[in-house]
Design a protein around this motif. Sequence first.
Motif, mmCIF file in Angstrom:
data_model
loop_
_atom_site.group_PDB
_atom_site.id
_atom_site.type_symbol
_atom_site.label_atom_id
_atom_site.label_comp_id
_atom_site.label_asym_id
_atom_site.label_seq_id
_atom_site.Cartn_x
_atom_site.Cartn_y
_atom_site.Cartn_z
ATOM 1 N N MET A 1 -0.306 28.102 -20.226
ATOM 2 C CA MET A 1 -0.234 26.963 -19.097
ATOM 3 C C MET A 1 -0.073 25.565 -19.236
ATOM 4 S SD MET A 1 -3.354 27.663 -15.857
ATOM 5 C CE MET A 1 -2.435 27.674 -14.212
ATOM 6 N N GLU A 2 -0.686 24.699 -18.860
ATOM 7 C CA GLU A 2 -0.340 23.520 -18.676
ATOM 8 C C GLU A 2 -1.616 22.742 -18.487
ATOM 9 O OE1 GLU A 2 2.492 19.021 -18.006
ATOM 10 O OE2 GLU A 2 2.919 21.216 -16.733
ATOM 11 N N ASN A 3 -1.952 22.011 -19.649
ATOM 12 C CA ASN A 3 -2.796 21.112 -19.556
ATOM 13 C C ASN A 3 -2.947 19.794 -18.613
ATOM 14 O OD1 ASN A 3 -5.059 19.528 -19.682
ATOM 15 N ND2 ASN A 3 -5.178 19.702 -21.978
ATOM 16 N N LEU A 4 -4.018 20.098 -17.316
ATOM 17 C CA LEU A 4 -3.255 18.405 -16.223
ATOM 18 C C LEU A 4 -3.946 17.442 -16.393
ATOM 19 C CD1 LEU A 4 -2.730 20.265 -13.769
ATOM 20 C CD2 LEU A 4 -0.972 19.931 -14.746
ATOM 21 N N ASN A 5 -5.095 18.183 -17.714
ATOM 22 C CA ASN A 5 -6.392 16.608 -17.256
ATOM 23 C C ASN A 5 -5.389 15.772 -18.375
ATOM 24 O OD1 ASN A 5 -8.325 15.912 -17.469
ATOM 25 N ND2 ASN A 5 -9.024 15.717 -19.837
ATOM 26 N N PRO A 6 -4.333 15.053 -18.821
ATOM 27 C CA PRO A 6 -4.258 14.105 -19.666
ATOM 28 C C PRO A 6 -3.415 13.081 -18.114
ATOM 29 C CG PRO A 6 -3.122 15.614 -21.272
ATOM 30 C CD PRO A 6 -3.638 16.189 -20.386
ATOM 31 N N LYS A 7 -2.495 14.278 -17.891
ATOM 32 C CA LYS A 7 -1.474 13.780 -16.279
ATOM 33 C C LYS A 7 -2.824 13.004 -15.192
ATOM 34 C CE LYS A 7 2.488 16.143 -17.000
ATOM 35 N NZ LYS A 7 3.255 17.020 -16.418
ATOM 36 N N ILE A 8 -4.000 14.096 -15.339
ATOM 37 C CA ILE A 8 -4.580 13.753 -14.161
ATOM 38 C C ILE A 8 -5.142 12.444 -14.379
ATOM 39 C CG2 ILE A 8 -7.208 14.451 -13.087
ATOM 40 C CD1 ILE A 8 -6.545 16.702 -13.183
ATOM 41 N N CYS A 9 -6.326 11.839 -15.715
ATOM 42 C CA CYS A 9 -6.169 10.670 -16.343
ATOM 43 C C CYS A 9 -5.447 9.736 -16.120
ATOM 44 C CB CYS A 9 -7.309 11.234 -17.370
ATOM 45 S SG CYS A 9 -6.561 11.174 -19.269
ATOM 46 N N HIS A 10 -4.106 10.305 -16.483
ATOM 47 C CA HIS A 10 -3.225 8.597 -16.477
ATOM 48 C C HIS A 10 -2.913 8.513 -15.153
ATOM 49 C CE1 HIS A 10 0.164 6.198 -16.462
ATOM 50 N NE2 HIS A 10 0.541 7.300 -16.181
ATOM 51 N N ARG A 11 -3.065 9.560 -13.764
ATOM 52 C CA ARG A 11 -2.775 9.287 -12.554
ATOM 53 C C ARG A 11 -4.133 8.708 -11.744
ATOM 54 N NH1 ARG A 11 1.416 8.196 -9.145
ATOM 55 N NH2 ARG A 11 0.739 9.608 -7.376
ATOM 56 N N LEU A 12 -5.424 9.035 -12.439
ATOM 57 C CA LEU A 12 -6.313 8.881 -11.538
ATOM 58 C C LEU A 12 -6.542 6.370 -12.239
ATOM 59 C CD1 LEU A 12 -8.833 11.283 -12.039
ATOM 60 C CD2 LEU A 12 -8.728 9.840 -10.144
ATOM 61 N N ARG A 13 -6.367 6.365 -13.919
ATOM 62 C CA ARG A 13 -6.020 4.967 -14.050
ATOM 63 C C ARG A 13 -5.109 3.706 -13.109
ATOM 64 N NH1 ARG A 13 -4.605 5.901 -18.192
ATOM 65 N NH2 ARG A 13 -6.916 6.472 -19.539
ATOM 66 N N GLN A 14 -3.836 5.074 -12.676
ATOM 67 C CA GLN A 14 -2.510 4.773 -11.925
ATOM 68 C C GLN A 14 -2.861 3.843 -10.247
ATOM 69 O OE1 GLN A 14 0.318 6.967 -11.635
ATOM 70 N NE2 GLN A 14 1.662 5.595 -10.966
ATOM 71 N N LEU A 15 -3.405 4.563 -10.050
ATOM 72 C CA LEU A 15 -3.645 4.950 -8.796
ATOM 73 C C LEU A 15 -4.638 3.663 -8.305
ATOM 74 C CD1 LEU A 15 -3.308 7.980 -7.500
ATOM 75 C CD2 LEU A 15 -1.991 6.468 -6.777
ATOM 76 N N ARG A 16 -6.319 3.653 -9.659
ATOM 77 C CA ARG A 16 -6.931 2.481 -9.460
ATOM 78 C C ARG A 16 -6.407 1.046 -9.856
ATOM 79 N NH1 ARG A 16 -10.095 -0.071 -12.800
ATOM 80 N NH2 ARG A 16 -9.310 1.558 -14.257
ATOM 81 N N LYS A 17 -5.606 1.135 -10.365
ATOM 82 C CA LYS A 17 -5.405 -0.398 -10.835
ATOM 83 C C LYS A 17 -4.393 -0.881 -10.154
ATOM 84 C CE LYS A 17 -5.452 -0.545 -16.227
ATOM 85 N NZ LYS A 17 -5.447 -0.799 -17.037
ATOM 86 N N GLU A 18 -3.055 0.182 -9.350
ATOM 87 C CA GLU A 18 -2.353 -0.332 -8.481
ATOM 88 C C GLU A 18 -3.019 -0.842 -6.749
ATOM 89 O OE1 GLU A 18 -0.612 2.945 -7.265
ATOM 90 O OE2 GLU A 18 1.793 2.524 -8.396
ATOM 91 N N ARG A 19 -4.300 -0.207 -6.516
ATOM 92 C CA ARG A 19 -4.869 -0.531 -5.357
ATOM 93 C C ARG A 19 -5.994 -1.829 -5.801
ATOM 94 N NH1 ARG A 19 -1.210 3.715 -5.052
ATOM 95 N NH2 ARG A 19 -1.677 4.209 -2.992
ATOM 96 N N GLY A 20 -5.817 -2.436 -7.288
ATOM 97 C CA GLY A 20 -7.097 -2.917 -6.775
ATOM 98 C C GLY A 20 -8.566 -2.938 -7.066
ATOM 99 N N PHE A 21 -9.008 -1.613 -7.254
ATOM 100 C CA PHE A 21 -10.397 -1.195 -7.269
ATOM 101 C C PHE A 21 -10.926 -1.448 -9.242
ATOM 102 C CE2 PHE A 21 -8.768 1.057 -4.241
ATOM 103 C CZ PHE A 21 -9.837 0.339 -3.314
ATOM 104 N N THR A 22 -11.688 -1.677 -9.125
ATOM 105 C CA THR A 22 -12.883 -1.598 -10.426
ATOM 106 C C THR A 22 -13.220 -0.609 -10.682
ATOM 107 O OG1 THR A 22 -14.553 -2.011 -9.999
ATOM 108 C CG2 THR A 22 -12.963 -4.245 -10.657
ATOM 109 N N GLN A 23 -13.184 -0.089 -12.108
ATOM 110 C CA GLN A 23 -13.946 1.201 -12.245
ATOM 111 C C GLN A 23 -15.605 1.234 -12.046
ATOM 112 O OE1 GLN A 23 -14.082 1.401 -16.613
ATOM 113 N NE2 GLN A 23 -12.091 2.745 -16.622
ATOM 114 N N GLN A 24 -16.249 0.197 -11.442
ATOM 115 C CA GLN A 24 -17.303 0.178 -11.261
ATOM 116 C C GLN A 24 -17.543 0.278 -9.230
ATOM 117 O OE1 GLN A 24 -20.888 0.314 -12.561
ATOM 118 N NE2 GLN A 24 -21.437 0.558 -11.079
ATOM 119 N N GLN A 25 -16.592 -0.129 -8.642
ATOM 120 C CA GLN A 25 -16.528 0.337 -7.821
ATOM 121 C C GLN A 25 -15.963 1.800 -6.934
ATOM 122 O OE1 GLN A 25 -12.996 -2.649 -6.938
ATOM 123 N NE2 GLN A 25 -14.441 -4.166 -5.466
ATOM 124 N N ILE A 26 -15.659 2.788 -7.473
ATOM 125 C CA ILE A 26 -14.832 3.320 -7.380
ATOM 126 C C ILE A 26 -16.499 4.697 -7.546
ATOM 127 C CG2 ILE A 26 -13.557 6.030 -8.256
ATOM 128 C CD1 ILE A 26 -12.288 3.485 -6.357
#
Length: 126
Positions: free
Chosen positions: A1-26
Amino acid sequence: MENLNPKICHRLRQLRKERGFTQQQIANVLGINRSTYSYYETGFTSPDIPTLLILVKIFHVTLEEFFQFDANENTEKKNCSTDLQKKEQQIICYYRTLPQTKQSELLEFAEFLAQQNKKERAQDAE
């Protein structure tokens, strides 16, 4: 089974940055430390399912869109928050995580405040 964790972390970072949020806001909306959210983005740990459901609301994507890892990375069409100030972005984060009835209450309260402000400006102009 494929480990999705690297893809999830990349996707979280991508979406947060695209939407202009900071890590602190989230992190504030999730009620966690910024470092904990940072762990989600670096792959040190993964969000649990309830947290993931809140995150997709914050980022304004469906679960299906969230897990489209190989889709072209242009999700900019849903990005309306990058030109907002940080406090405005924070309000949007909180709004998106509320149930519909609470969203309605928040909008009613905002309308009340706007009307109150309008009356105060009119009085000041007299």
